[in-house]
Scaffold this motif. Structure first.
Motif, PDB file in Angstrom:
ATOM      1  N   MET A   1       0.941  -1.103   0.178  1.00 20.57           N
ATOM      2  CA  MET A   1       0.064  -0.074   0.024  1.00 20.57           C
ATOM      3  C   MET A   1       0.937   1.494  -0.005  1.00 20.57           C
ATOM      4  N   LEU A   2       0.738   2.058  -0.968  1.00 15.41           N
ATOM      5  CA  LEU A   2       1.442   3.418  -1.091  1.00 15.41           C
ATOM      6  C   LEU A   2       1.148   4.487  -0.133  1.00 15.41           C
ATOM      7  N   SER A   3       2.054   5.216   0.495  1.00 20.14           N
ATOM      8  CA  SER A   3       1.894   6.214   1.281  1.00 20.14           C
ATOM      9  C   SER A   3       1.001   7.545   0.310  1.00 20.14           C
ATOM     10  N   ASP A   4       0.618   8.449   1.188  1.00 15.78           N
ATOM     11  CA  ASP A   4       0.069   9.487   0.461  1.00 15.78           C
ATOM     12  C   ASP A   4       1.220  10.406  -0.376  1.00 15.78           C
ATOM     13  N   ASN A   5       2.377  10.380  -0.078  1.00 10.12           N
ATOM     14  CA  ASN A   5       3.577  10.973  -0.541  1.00 10.12           C
ATOM     15  C   ASN A   5       3.747  10.084  -1.660  1.00 10.12           C
ATOM     16  N   GLU A   6       4.095   8.852  -1.513  1.00 12.80           N
ATOM     17  CA  GLU A   6       4.302   7.989  -2.617  1.00 12.80           C
ATOM     18  C   GLU A   6       3.258   7.940  -3.944  1.00 12.80           C
ATOM     19  N   MET A   7       2.046   8.000  -3.534  1.00 10.33           N
ATOM     20  CA  MET A   7       0.897   7.913  -4.436  1.00 10.33           C
ATOM     21  C   MET A   7       1.071   9.622  -5.399  1.00 10.33           C
ATOM     22  N   GLY A   8       1.452  10.726  -4.771  1.00 10.96           N
ATOM     23  CA  GLY A   8       1.450  11.938  -4.996  1.00 10.96           C
ATOM     24  C   GLY A   8       2.704  11.930  -5.972  1.00 10.96           C
ATOM     25  N   LEU A   9       3.935  11.280  -5.838  1.00 14.24           N
ATOM     26  CA  LEU A   9       4.929  10.939  -6.542  1.00 14.24           C
ATOM     27  C   LEU A   9       4.863  10.457  -7.961  1.00 14.24           C
ATOM     28  N   VAL A  10       3.781   9.310  -7.829  1.00 11.33           N
ATOM     29  CA  VAL A  10       3.709   8.457  -8.985  1.00 11.33           C
ATOM     30  C   VAL A  10       2.924   9.338 -10.007  1.00 11.33           C
ATOM     31  N   ALA A  66      -3.839  13.957 -13.751  1.00 11.38           N
ATOM     32  CA  ALA A  66      -2.844  13.462 -12.762  1.00 11.38           C
ATOM     33  C   ALA A  66      -2.146  14.308 -11.934  1.00 11.38           C
ATOM     34  N   ASN A  67      -1.757  15.599 -12.351  1.00  5.90           N
ATOM     35  CA  ASN A  67      -1.437  16.611 -11.287  1.00  5.90           C
ATOM     36  C   ASN A  67      -2.550  17.075 -10.284  1.00  5.90           C
ATOM     37  N   PHE A  68      -3.751  17.252 -10.699  1.00  6.90           N
ATOM     38  CA  PHE A  68      -4.857  17.252  -9.812  1.00  6.90           C
ATOM     39  C   PHE A  68      -4.821  16.661  -8.724  1.00  6.90           C
ATOM     40  N   VAL A  69      -4.936  15.175  -9.234  1.00 12.18           N
ATOM     41  CA  VAL A  69      -4.754  14.221  -7.841  1.00 12.18           C
ATOM     42  C   VAL A  69      -3.664  14.309  -7.152  1.00 12.18           C
ATOM     43  N   ALA A  70      -2.611  14.522  -7.800  1.00 13.18           N
ATOM     44  CA  ALA A  70      -1.466  14.338  -6.983  1.00 13.18           C
ATOM     45  C   ALA A  70      -1.236  15.563  -5.749  1.00 13.18           C
ATOM     46  N   TYR A  71      -1.849  16.471  -5.994  1.00 13.21           N
ATOM     47  CA  TYR A  71      -1.841  17.686  -4.858  1.00 13.21           C
ATOM     48  C   TYR A  71      -2.737  17.463  -3.867  1.00 13.21           C
ATOM     49  N   VAL A  72      -3.898  16.506  -4.266  1.00 15.19           N
ATOM     50  CA  VAL A  72      -4.604  15.816  -2.990  1.00 15.19           C
ATOM     51  C   VAL A  72      -3.759  14.948  -1.987  1.00 15.19           C
ATOM     52  N   TYR A  73      -2.649  14.259  -2.538  1.00 13.08           N
ATOM     53  CA  TYR A  73      -2.119  13.195  -1.598  1.00 13.08           C
ATOM     54  C   TYR A  73      -0.598  13.943  -1.221  1.00 13.08           C
ATOM     55  N   VAL A  79       5.243  18.226  -5.429  1.00 11.84           N
ATOM     56  CA  VAL A  79       4.487  17.864  -6.732  1.00 11.84           C
ATOM     57  C   VAL A  79       4.971  18.839  -7.803  1.00 11.84           C
ATOM     58  N   THR A  80       5.012  20.028  -7.178  1.00 13.78           N
ATOM     59  CA  THR A  80       5.423  21.132  -8.402  1.00 13.78           C
ATOM     60  C   THR A  80       6.779  21.280  -8.979  1.00 13.78           C
ATOM     61  N   PRO A  81       7.549  21.089  -8.092  1.00 15.25           N
ATOM     62  CA  PRO A  81       9.098  20.772  -8.515  1.00 15.25           C
ATOM     63  C   PRO A  81       9.344  19.732  -9.839  1.00 15.25           C
ATOM     64  N   GLN A 126       5.748  15.487   5.233  1.00 17.59           N
ATOM     65  CA  GLN A 126       4.487  14.868   5.286  1.00 17.59           C
ATOM     66  C   GLN A 126       3.311  15.755   5.470  1.00 17.59           C
ATOM     67  N   GLU A 127       2.351  15.899   4.728  1.00 15.99           N
ATOM     68  CA  GLU A 127       1.551  17.106   4.984  1.00 15.99           C
ATOM     69  C   GLU A 127       0.276  16.455   5.868  1.00 15.99           C
ATOM     70  N   GLN A 128      -0.253  17.866   6.586  1.00 13.58           N
ATOM     71  CA  GLN A 128      -1.209  17.626   7.321  1.00 13.58           C
ATOM     72  C   GLN A 128      -2.464  17.960   6.610  1.00 13.58           C
ATOM     73  N   THR A 129      -3.408  17.077   6.061  1.00  8.91           N
ATOM     74  CA  THR A 129      -4.764  17.132   5.079  1.00  8.91           C
ATOM     75  C   THR A 129      -5.792  17.945   5.867  1.00  8.91           C
ATOM     76  N   PRO A 130      -6.399  19.142   5.548  1.00 11.45           N
ATOM     77  CA  PRO A 130      -7.406  19.768   6.211  1.00 11.45           C
ATOM     78  C   PRO A 130      -8.613  18.629   6.399  1.00 11.45           C
ATOM     79  N   ASN A 131      -9.158  18.796   7.404  1.00  8.28           N
ATOM     80  CA  ASN A 131     -10.489  17.834   7.374  1.00  8.28           C
ATOM     81  C   ASN A 131     -11.945  18.324   6.923  1.00  8.28           C
ATOM     82  N   SER A 132     -11.783  19.576   6.474  1.00 11.58           N
ATOM     83  CA  SER A 132     -13.068  20.108   5.645  1.00 11.58           C
ATOM     84  C   SER A 132     -12.637  21.396   4.877  1.00 11.58           C
ATOM     85  N   VAL A 133     -13.576  21.569   4.012  1.00  9.81           N
ATOM     86  CA  VAL A 133     -13.442  22.658   3.090  1.00  9.81           C
ATOM     87  C   VAL A 133     -13.540  23.994   3.964  1.00  9.81           C
ATOM     88  N   GLU A 134     -14.140  24.072   5.023  1.00 11.39           N
ATOM     89  CA  GLU A 134     -14.148  25.252   5.919  1.00 11.39           C
ATOM     90  C   GLU A 134     -12.721  25.487   6.223  1.00 11.39           C
TER      91      GLU A 134
END
Length: 326
Positions: A1-10, A66-73, A79-81, A126-134
Protein backbone atom coordinates in the motif's frame (compact mmCIF):
# COMPACT_ATOMS: atom_id res chain seq x y z
CA UNK A 1 0.00 0.00 0.00
CA UNK A 2 1.48 3.32 -1.10
CA UNK A 3 1.68 6.21 1.33
CA UNK A 4 0.12 9.56 0.41
CA UNK A 5 3.48 11.03 -0.59
CA UNK A 6 4.34 7.96 -2.71
CA UNK A 7 0.97 8.14 -4.46
CA UNK A 8 1.54 11.84 -5.11
CA UNK A 9 5.01 11.07 -6.49
CA UNK A 10 3.70 8.48 -8.99
CA UNK A 11 0.93 10.79 -10.15
CA UNK A 12 3.30 13.76 -10.46
CA UNK A 13 5.75 11.82 -12.65
CA UNK A 14 2.90 10.54 -14.86
CA UNK A 15 1.62 14.09 -15.15
CA UNK A 16 5.03 15.33 -16.33
CA UNK A 17 5.14 12.74 -19.11
CA UNK A 18 1.75 13.78 -20.46
CA UNK A 19 2.32 17.52 -20.11
CA UNK A 20 5.81 17.44 -21.64
CA UNK A 21 4.43 15.61 -24.67
CA UNK A 22 1.47 17.97 -24.97
CA UNK A 23 3.75 21.01 -25.43
CA UNK A 24 5.15 19.47 -28.60
CA UNK A 25 1.79 18.29 -29.96
CA UNK A 26 0.21 21.69 -29.40
CA UNK A 27 3.23 23.48 -30.90
CA UNK A 28 2.98 21.39 -34.09
CA UNK A 29 -0.75 22.06 -34.21
CA UNK A 30 -0.17 25.80 -33.82
CA UNK A 31 2.36 25.73 -36.64
CA UNK A 32 -0.10 24.03 -38.96
CA UNK A 33 -2.86 26.45 -37.99
CA UNK A 34 -0.59 29.46 -38.53
CA UNK A 35 -0.09 28.39 -42.15
CA UNK A 36 -3.84 28.60 -42.78
CA UNK A 37 -4.94 31.63 -40.77
CA UNK A 38 -4.15 34.21 -38.11
CA UNK A 39 -1.58 33.08 -35.58
CA UNK A 40 -2.58 32.64 -31.94
CA UNK A 41 0.07 35.20 -31.03
CA UNK A 42 -1.94 37.79 -32.98
CA UNK A 43 -5.25 36.81 -31.42
CA UNK A 44 -6.23 34.15 -33.96
CA UNK A 45 -8.16 31.00 -33.05
CA UNK A 46 -7.72 28.90 -36.19
CA UNK A 47 -5.81 26.39 -34.09
CA UNK A 48 -9.20 25.24 -32.78
CA UNK A 49 -9.74 23.63 -36.20
CA UNK A 50 -6.42 21.75 -36.07
CA UNK A 51 -6.82 18.09 -34.88
CA UNK A 52 -3.22 17.84 -33.68
CA UNK A 53 -3.75 20.80 -31.34
CA UNK A 54 -6.74 18.99 -29.84
CA UNK A 55 -4.65 15.84 -29.36
CA UNK A 56 -2.16 17.99 -27.47
CA UNK A 57 -4.97 19.50 -25.41
CA UNK A 58 -6.34 16.05 -24.52
CA UNK A 59 -2.85 14.88 -23.57
CA UNK A 60 -2.37 17.95 -21.41
CA UNK A 61 -5.79 17.30 -19.84
CA UNK A 62 -4.71 13.81 -18.77
CA UNK A 63 -1.53 15.31 -17.36
CA UNK A 64 -3.43 18.01 -15.48
CA UNK A 65 -5.86 15.44 -14.06
CA UNK A 66 -2.95 13.38 -12.75
CA UNK A 67 -1.43 16.58 -11.40
CA UNK A 68 -4.75 17.51 -9.82
CA UNK A 69 -4.97 14.23 -7.93
CA UNK A 70 -1.27 14.41 -6.97
CA UNK A 71 -1.90 17.67 -5.09
CA UNK A 72 -4.58 15.91 -3.04
CA UNK A 73 -2.08 13.34 -1.76
CA UNK A 74 1.17 15.30 -1.54
CA UNK A 75 2.30 18.87 -0.70
CA UNK A 76 2.99 21.40 -3.45
CA UNK A 77 6.68 21.45 -2.47
CA UNK A 78 6.87 17.86 -3.81
CA UNK A 79 4.46 17.90 -6.73
CA UNK A 80 5.31 21.22 -8.34
CA UNK A 81 9.12 20.86 -8.67
CA UNK A 82 8.66 17.46 -10.31
CA UNK A 83 7.26 19.37 -13.25
CA UNK A 84 10.93 19.67 -14.25
CA UNK A 85 10.54 16.23 -15.78
CA UNK A 86 8.10 17.70 -18.29
CA UNK A 87 10.82 20.15 -19.35
CA UNK A 88 13.19 17.28 -20.06
CA UNK A 89 10.56 15.42 -22.06
CA UNK A 90 9.59 18.58 -23.95
CA UNK A 91 13.21 19.46 -24.77
CA UNK A 92 14.04 15.95 -25.98
CA UNK A 93 10.90 15.67 -28.13
CA UNK A 94 11.47 19.18 -29.52
CA UNK A 95 14.98 18.04 -30.53
CA UNK A 96 13.60 15.16 -32.62
CA UNK A 97 10.19 16.43 -33.75
CA UNK A 98 10.52 20.22 -34.05
CA UNK A 99 14.19 20.42 -35.05
CA UNK A 100 14.86 22.61 -31.99
CA UNK A 101 18.27 21.17 -31.20
CA UNK A 102 19.27 20.18 -27.68
CA UNK A 103 23.01 20.75 -27.12
CA UNK A 104 25.36 19.01 -24.70
CA UNK A 105 24.91 21.73 -22.09
CA UNK A 106 21.19 21.17 -22.43
CA UNK A 107 21.76 17.55 -21.44
CA UNK A 108 23.58 18.74 -18.32
CA UNK A 109 20.60 20.96 -17.61
CA UNK A 110 18.37 17.89 -17.76
CA UNK A 111 20.68 16.08 -15.33
CA UNK A 112 20.48 19.00 -12.88
CA UNK A 113 16.70 18.89 -13.04
CA UNK A 114 16.68 15.18 -12.22
CA UNK A 115 19.19 15.50 -9.36
CA UNK A 116 17.30 18.42 -7.84
CA UNK A 117 14.02 16.54 -8.09
CA UNK A 118 15.51 13.55 -6.27
CA UNK A 119 16.76 15.80 -3.46
CA UNK A 120 13.28 17.26 -3.04
CA UNK A 121 11.62 13.84 -3.02
CA UNK A 122 13.99 12.55 -0.31
CA UNK A 123 13.32 15.46 2.05
CA UNK A 124 9.67 16.18 1.29
CA UNK A 125 7.48 16.90 4.37
CA UNK A 126 4.46 14.81 5.34
CA UNK A 127 1.49 17.10 4.85
CA UNK A 128 -1.41 17.39 7.29
CA UNK A 129 -4.58 17.29 5.18
CA UNK A 130 -7.41 19.63 6.28
CA UNK A 131 -10.52 17.85 7.53
CA UNK A 132 -13.05 20.09 5.76
CA UNK A 133 -13.35 22.72 3.05
CA UNK A 134 -14.15 25.21 5.79
CA UNK A 135 -10.66 24.67 7.22
CA UNK A 136 -9.22 25.37 3.78
CA UNK A 137 -11.32 28.53 3.55
CA UNK A 138 -9.85 29.75 6.83
CA UNK A 139 -6.38 29.14 5.42
CA UNK A 140 -7.29 31.09 2.28
CA UNK A 141 -8.57 34.01 4.38
CA UNK A 142 -5.26 34.49 6.18
CA UNK A 143 -4.05 38.09 5.76
CA UNK A 144 -0.70 36.96 4.33
CA UNK A 145 -2.38 34.89 1.60
CA UNK A 146 -4.90 37.63 0.79
CA UNK A 147 -1.97 40.02 0.28
CA UNK A 148 -0.35 37.48 -2.08
CA UNK A 149 -3.57 37.20 -4.09
CA UNK A 150 -3.97 40.98 -4.30
CA UNK A 151 -0.39 41.48 -5.51
CA UNK A 152 -0.70 38.65 -8.07
CA UNK A 153 -3.93 39.97 -9.57
CA UNK A 154 -2.54 43.51 -9.74
CA UNK A 155 0.49 42.29 -11.69
CA UNK A 156 -1.69 40.18 -14.02
CA UNK A 157 -3.93 43.16 -14.82
CA UNK A 158 -0.89 45.35 -15.46
CA UNK A 159 0.60 42.74 -17.82
CA UNK A 160 -2.66 42.29 -19.74
CA UNK A 161 -3.75 45.92 -20.00
CA UNK A 162 -0.40 47.68 -20.32
CA UNK A 163 2.49 45.34 -21.17
CA UNK A 164 0.84 42.93 -23.64
CA UNK A 165 -0.13 45.58 -26.26
CA UNK A 166 3.34 47.11 -26.10
CA UNK A 167 5.77 44.18 -25.84
CA UNK A 168 3.75 40.95 -25.74
CA UNK A 169 5.26 39.82 -29.06
CA UNK A 170 8.85 40.57 -28.08
CA UNK A 171 9.09 39.82 -24.34
CA UNK A 172 8.34 36.23 -23.36
CA UNK A 173 7.92 37.20 -19.69
CA UNK A 174 4.61 38.94 -20.43
CA UNK A 175 2.70 35.81 -21.48
CA UNK A 176 4.57 33.50 -19.13
CA UNK A 177 4.15 35.90 -16.21
CA UNK A 178 0.37 35.85 -16.66
CA UNK A 179 0.34 32.05 -16.92
CA UNK A 180 2.53 31.59 -13.85
CA UNK A 181 0.71 34.00 -11.54
CA UNK A 182 -2.68 32.58 -12.49
CA UNK A 183 -1.20 29.10 -12.22
CA UNK A 184 -0.17 29.55 -8.61
CA UNK A 185 -3.75 30.48 -7.74
CA UNK A 186 -5.02 27.57 -9.83
CA UNK A 187 -2.99 25.11 -7.78
CA UNK A 188 -4.29 26.47 -4.48
CA UNK A 189 -7.93 26.29 -5.62
CA UNK A 190 -7.51 22.91 -7.30
CA UNK A 191 -5.93 21.49 -4.15
CA UNK A 192 -8.93 22.75 -2.18
CA UNK A 193 -11.38 21.19 -4.65
CA UNK A 194 -9.43 17.92 -4.67
CA UNK A 195 -9.47 17.66 -0.89
CA UNK A 196 -13.23 18.41 -0.91
CA UNK A 197 -13.82 15.61 -3.44
CA UNK A 198 -11.63 13.19 -1.49
CA UNK A 199 -13.49 13.92 1.76
CA UNK A 200 -16.85 13.55 -0.01
CA UNK A 201 -15.86 10.13 -1.38
CA UNK A 202 -14.85 9.14 2.14
CA UNK A 203 -18.37 9.97 3.37
CA UNK A 204 -17.80 13.52 4.63
CA UNK A 205 -19.94 15.51 2.18
CA UNK A 206 -18.35 18.82 1.13
CA UNK A 207 -20.35 19.43 -2.05
CA UNK A 208 -23.00 21.65 -0.51
CA UNK A 209 -20.55 24.09 1.03
CA UNK A 210 -20.47 27.39 -0.94
CA UNK A 211 -16.71 27.51 -0.38
CA UNK A 212 -16.32 24.37 -2.54
CA UNK A 213 -18.08 26.00 -5.49
CA UNK A 214 -16.12 29.20 -5.02
CA UNK A 215 -12.85 27.26 -5.33
CA UNK A 216 -14.22 25.45 -8.41
CA UNK A 217 -15.10 28.79 -10.05
CA UNK A 218 -11.66 30.25 -9.30
CA UNK A 219 -9.94 27.15 -10.68
CA UNK A 220 -11.98 27.26 -13.91
CA UNK A 221 -11.25 30.94 -14.54
CA UNK A 222 -7.53 30.53 -13.84
CA UNK A 223 -7.22 27.44 -16.07
CA UNK A 224 -8.88 29.23 -18.99
CA UNK A 225 -6.55 32.20 -18.57
CA UNK A 226 -3.53 29.90 -18.47
CA UNK A 227 -4.61 28.08 -21.64
CA UNK A 228 -5.13 31.29 -23.62
CA UNK A 229 -1.80 32.88 -22.70
CA UNK A 230 0.17 29.65 -22.88
CA UNK A 231 -1.08 29.24 -26.45
CA UNK A 232 0.10 32.76 -27.24
CA UNK A 233 3.51 32.04 -25.70
CA UNK A 234 3.93 28.77 -27.59
CA UNK A 235 2.87 30.33 -30.88
CA UNK A 236 5.20 33.31 -30.52
CA UNK A 237 8.29 31.75 -28.98
CA UNK A 238 10.33 28.56 -29.17
CA UNK A 239 8.82 25.63 -27.21
CA UNK A 240 12.21 24.78 -25.70
CA UNK A 241 12.30 28.32 -24.27
CA UNK A 242 8.68 28.52 -23.14
CA UNK A 243 8.79 25.26 -21.16
CA UNK A 244 11.72 26.03 -18.80
CA UNK A 245 10.80 29.68 -18.17
CA UNK A 246 7.20 28.74 -17.49
CA UNK A 247 8.37 26.01 -15.16
CA UNK A 248 10.72 28.26 -13.19
CA UNK A 249 8.18 31.02 -12.69
CA UNK A 250 5.21 28.75 -12.09
CA UNK A 251 7.04 26.51 -9.64
CA UNK A 252 8.53 29.38 -7.66
CA UNK A 253 5.22 31.20 -7.33
CA UNK A 254 3.31 28.02 -6.50
CA UNK A 255 5.72 27.02 -3.74
CA UNK A 256 5.51 30.55 -2.31
CA UNK A 257 1.71 30.51 -2.43
CA UNK A 258 1.52 27.03 -0.88
CA UNK A 259 4.02 27.91 1.85
CA UNK A 260 1.88 30.92 2.74
CA UNK A 261 -1.52 29.21 2.59
CA UNK A 262 -0.86 25.61 3.65
CA UNK A 263 2.31 26.19 5.69
CA UNK A 264 4.09 23.28 3.98
CA UNK A 265 7.32 23.68 5.96
CA UNK A 266 5.68 24.07 9.36
CA UNK A 267 7.22 21.57 11.82
CA UNK A 268 10.14 20.58 9.58
CA UNK A 269 13.69 20.84 10.86
CA UNK A 270 16.14 23.29 9.34
CA UNK A 271 18.22 20.59 7.61
CA UNK A 272 15.24 19.23 5.68
CA UNK A 273 14.07 22.67 4.61
CA UNK A 274 17.60 23.61 3.53
CA UNK A 275 17.89 20.36 1.52
CA UNK A 276 14.58 21.03 -0.22
CA UNK A 277 15.64 24.57 -1.07
CA UNK A 278 18.97 23.30 -2.42
CA UNK A 279 17.14 20.73 -4.50
CA UNK A 280 14.83 23.41 -5.84
CA UNK A 281 17.79 25.67 -6.70
CA UNK A 282 19.44 22.74 -8.48
CA UNK A 283 16.30 22.25 -10.54
CA UNK A 284 16.18 25.95 -11.37
CA UNK A 285 19.85 25.80 -12.39
CA UNK A 286 19.01 23.01 -14.79
CA UNK A 287 16.24 25.01 -16.40
CA UNK A 288 18.50 28.08 -16.69
CA UNK A 289 21.14 25.94 -18.43
CA UNK A 290 18.52 24.69 -20.86
CA UNK A 291 17.42 28.26 -21.47
CA UNK A 292 20.95 29.57 -21.95
CA UNK A 293 21.75 26.72 -24.35
CA UNK A 294 18.77 27.59 -26.51
CA UNK A 295 19.63 31.31 -26.50
CA UNK A 296 23.22 30.56 -27.52
CA UNK A 297 22.05 28.42 -30.42
CA UNK A 298 19.62 31.06 -31.67
CA UNK A 299 22.25 33.79 -31.36
CA UNK A 300 24.73 31.76 -33.41
CA UNK A 301 22.10 31.19 -36.09
CA UNK A 302 21.82 34.94 -36.54
CA UNK A 303 18.02 35.05 -36.70
CA UNK A 304 16.31 38.23 -35.57
CA UNK A 305 12.77 39.54 -35.22
CA UNK A 306 11.68 42.05 -37.81
CA UNK A 307 8.57 43.62 -39.23
CA UNK A 308 7.90 44.01 -42.94
CA UNK A 309 6.25 47.44 -43.25
CA UNK A 310 5.39 46.91 -46.93
CA UNK A 311 2.56 44.54 -46.01
CA UNK A 312 -0.85 45.19 -44.51
CA UNK A 313 -1.58 44.28 -40.88
CA UNK A 314 -3.02 40.89 -41.83
CA UNK A 315 0.01 40.16 -43.97
CA UNK A 316 2.66 41.13 -41.44
CA UNK A 317 5.69 38.98 -41.84
CA UNK A 318 7.37 38.11 -38.56
CA UNK A 319 10.63 36.24 -38.26
CA UNK A 320 10.80 34.99 -34.69
CA UNK A 321 13.97 35.16 -32.65
CA UNK A 322 13.00 31.80 -31.20
CA UNK A 323 11.50 30.04 -34.23
CA UNK A 324 13.38 30.37 -37.52
CA UNK A 325 10.61 28.52 -39.35
CA UNK A 326 8.39 31.60 -38.97
Amino acid sequence: MLSDNEMGLVLAVSSSVFIGSSFILKKKGLKRAAANGTRAGFGGYTYLLEPLWWVGLVTMTFGEIANFVAYVYAPAVLVTPLGALSIIISAVLAHFLLNEKLRKMGVWGCVCCIVGSVMIVIHVPQEQTPNSVEEIWKLAMQPAFLIYVAISMSIVLALILYCEPICGQTNILVYIGICSLMGSLTVMSIKAVGIAIKLTLEGINQIWYPETWFFIMVAAICVIMQMIYLNKALDTFNAAIVSPIYYVMFTTLTIVASAIMFKDWYGQNTDSIASEICGFITVLTGTVILHATREEEQASSGTIRWHDSTKSFNEEHLISLYSPEY
